[in-house]
Design a protein around this motif. Structure first.
Motif, PDB file in Angstrom:
ATOM      1  N   ALA A 218       0.822  -1.213   0.000  1.00 26.67           N
ATOM      2  CA  ALA A 218       0.000   0.000   0.000  1.00 26.67           C
ATOM      3  C   ALA A 218       0.855   1.262   0.000  1.00 26.67           C
ATOM      4  N   LEU A 219       2.044   1.214   0.599  1.00 29.20           N
ATOM      5  CA  LEU A 219       2.945   2.373   0.573  1.00 29.20           C
ATOM      6  C   LEU A 219       3.278   2.752  -0.869  1.00 29.20           C
ATOM      7  N   PHE A 220       3.673   1.772  -1.682  1.00 31.95           N
ATOM      8  CA  PHE A 220       4.014   2.060  -3.076  1.00 31.95           C
ATOM      9  C   PHE A 220       2.775   2.441  -3.883  1.00 31.95           C
ATOM     10  N   TYR A 334      -0.831  -0.470   9.812  1.00 25.30           N
ATOM     11  CA  TYR A 334      -1.012  -0.397   8.361  1.00 25.30           C
ATOM     12  C   TYR A 334      -0.996   1.048   7.877  1.00 25.30           C
ATOM     13  N   ASN A 335      -1.756   1.921   8.547  1.00 27.51           N
ATOM     14  CA  ASN A 335      -1.842   3.315   8.118  1.00 27.51           C
ATOM     15  C   ASN A 335      -0.540   4.068   8.328  1.00 27.51           C
ATOM     16  N   GLY A 341       3.641   6.850   1.920  1.00 26.81           N
ATOM     17  CA  GLY A 341       3.588   7.041   0.477  1.00 26.81           C
ATOM     18  C   GLY A 341       2.927   8.355   0.115  1.00 26.81           C
ATOM     19  N   GLY A 342       1.843   8.708   0.829  1.00 32.55           N
ATOM     20  CA  GLY A 342       1.171   9.983   0.603  1.00 32.55           C
ATOM     21  C   GLY A 342       2.016  11.164   1.009  1.00 32.55           C
ATOM     22  N   ALA A 343       2.897  10.972   1.994  1.00 33.73           N
ATOM     23  CA  ALA A 343       3.774  12.055   2.436  1.00 33.73           C
ATOM     24  C   ALA A 343       4.909  12.289   1.442  1.00 33.73           C
ATOM     25  N   LEU A 344       5.465  11.224   0.874  1.00 36.27           N
ATOM     26  CA  LEU A 344       6.631  11.344  -0.004  1.00 36.27           C
ATOM     27  C   LEU A 344       6.274  11.805  -1.412  1.00 36.27           C
ATOM     28  N   ALA A 370       4.430  -1.075 -10.154  1.00 36.00           N
ATOM     29  CA  ALA A 370       5.095  -2.329 -10.533  1.00 36.00           C
ATOM     30  C   ALA A 370       5.779  -2.966  -9.327  1.00 36.00           C
ATOM     31  N   VAL A 371       6.404  -2.142  -8.483  1.00 35.19           N
ATOM     32  CA  VAL A 371       7.033  -2.651  -7.264  1.00 35.19           C
ATOM     33  C   VAL A 371       5.973  -3.255  -6.342  1.00 35.19           C
ATOM     34  N   ALA A 372       4.833  -2.587  -6.220  1.00 29.41           N
ATOM     35  CA  ALA A 372       3.749  -3.093  -5.380  1.00 29.41           C
ATOM     36  C   ALA A 372       3.281  -4.463  -5.868  1.00 29.41           C
TER      37      ALA A 372
END
Length: 404
Positions: A218-220, A334-335, A341-344, A370-372
């Motif tokens: 989910a990060l990616f 999880y969050n 990801g939303g921060a970066l 693709a990484v995800a």
């Protein structure tokens, strides 16, 4: 069976609807600034990368604060945690409207993010605990609030921002104050957990292979998601109304696909396959954004709401079901990871555009998808508990045997 579960989603206690309304407004805050990003940059004499810090500070603080939400709510109760979160959003959203510099605005958005973390993490647990129809119905209701909030945020930002870029912040503060009153009067305080949650619980929960796989995937995914949300307004070349309408259309598709498409496809093909399909579709739209002209950018932006909505529901349900940790603890861990990801994404995307071209941020977003997908393949063994959940859903959907 399916018709009964669908109707059950709408048959909820007033306390659930009050929490859902406040959640809609909380999620409005995510896309609220989208239509006014160019206006903020112009009025505060800031670059796109500086303005992108409005998202970065918001989501960075939201992510870190997720680690303390369970600790707080297990000590003062879910209702008080919700109310403190709402109160902080009211205060910092109002202060954001008074900002005289982009630095002040970024700081106030950080405070807003802390309140948002307290509210959002607790709201999901409260809705799951109080909603009728089980966890699946509660998660769909929560994702409906997310989709509605994300779709209404840009529209409200455009309508109010057309008068003055400060008004959307004041409008959010007023709506959240309404949510505060509704929660205070309609929500019965849920019982406190028998065991208080330690501060380390969310991080320890991430030792679970299934939860960590879901979180880092989910990060990616969220990096790609927020590249579209935070960077695209700068390349649309439209006024606040135009940007608001584009992201309103995008948000409507987020809401519809999260509430209708995702549950249907999960029951037919399984949660992990839905994640793969949605990530692959998002890759195509990211590449479309990179190579298209103005009309193509608008079309790809709006249509990207379909895989984003599907993934929002699939990932949230996966995080709630894949591990044996209490749902508030699993949600916090999880969050914490996924909001990074939303921060970066907003800051990195704007910097990539400044140093290379406006296409490069979308190529980076496609690479993250693709990484995800690769993580899902490599660590698929950790997601086997989701197969049991999908089997349960299929069983619930099966027709009753004919009566003799």
């Amino acid at each position: 069976m399916h018709a009964e579960s669908k109707s059950g989603i709408l048959r909820q206690p007033l306390s659930v609807w009050a929490t859902a309304f406040a959640a809609v407004v909380a999620f409005m805050g995510i896309g609220l600034v989208d239509p006014i990003l160019p206006a903020i940059a112009k009025n505060l004499q800031a670059s796109p990368s500086q303005v992108s810090l409005l998202f970065t500070s918001y989501f960075l603080i939201t992510a870190v604060a997720m680690l303390v939400t369970g600790w707080v709510s297990s000590r003062i109760g879910g209702k008080r945690t919700l109310m403190i979160g709402l109160a902080l959003i009211v205060v910092f959203a109002g202060l954001a409207g008074t900002s005289g510099s982009v630095g002040q605005l970024v700081g106030f958005r950080a405070g807003w993010g802390f309140g948002n973390a307290l509210f959002v993490a607790t709201a999901l647990a409260v809705i799951v605990g109080a909603a009728s129809g089980g966890a699946e119905s509660a998660i769909i209701l929560y994702e409906a609030a997310l989709g509605l909030g994300i779709s209404m945020g840009p529209l409200a930002g455009a309508l109010l921002g057309d008068m003055n870029w400060r008004y959307p912040f004041f409008g959010t503060a007023a709506l959240m104050a309404t949510g505060f009153v509704l929660i205070a009067t309609l929500l019965k305080a849920p019982p406190r957990p028998a065991v208080k949650t330690p501060l380390s619980a969310p991080l320890r929960a991430l030792r679970h292979g299934g939860l960590s796989t879901t979180a880092f995937t989910a990060l990616f995914y969220n990096y790609a998601f927020f590249t579209i949300l935070a960077f695209t307004p700068f390349i649309l070349g439209m006024d606040a109304h135009g940007i608001g309408l584009v992201f309103f259309g995008w948000g409507v598709l987020v809401a519809l696909s999260s509430v209708f498409a995702a549950p249907f496809l999960q029951r037919r093909f399984g949660t992990v396959r839905v994640m793969h399909a949605a990530l692959a579709l998002l890759v195509l739209f990211q590449l479309g954004l990179a190579v298209s002209g103005h009309t193509g950018i608008i079309v790809c932006t709006i249509l990207s709401g379909i895989p984003i909505g599907m993934n929002n529901t699939a990932f949230t349900e996966a995080a709630m079901e894949v591990s044996d940790h209490p749902r508030p603890v699993a949600s916090a861990g999880y969050n914490f990871v996924r909001w990074m990801g939303g921060a970066l994404a907003p800051y990195i995307a704007s910097k990539l555009a400044e140093h290379f071209s406006t296409a490069v941020p979308y190529y980076a977003g496609a690479a993250c998808c693709a990484v995800a997908m690769a993580i899902l393949v490599i660590r698929r063994g950790h997601l086997r508990p989701l197969e049991r959940v999908d089997i349960d859903h299929t069983f619930q959907e099966a027709p009753l045997p004919a009566q003799a």
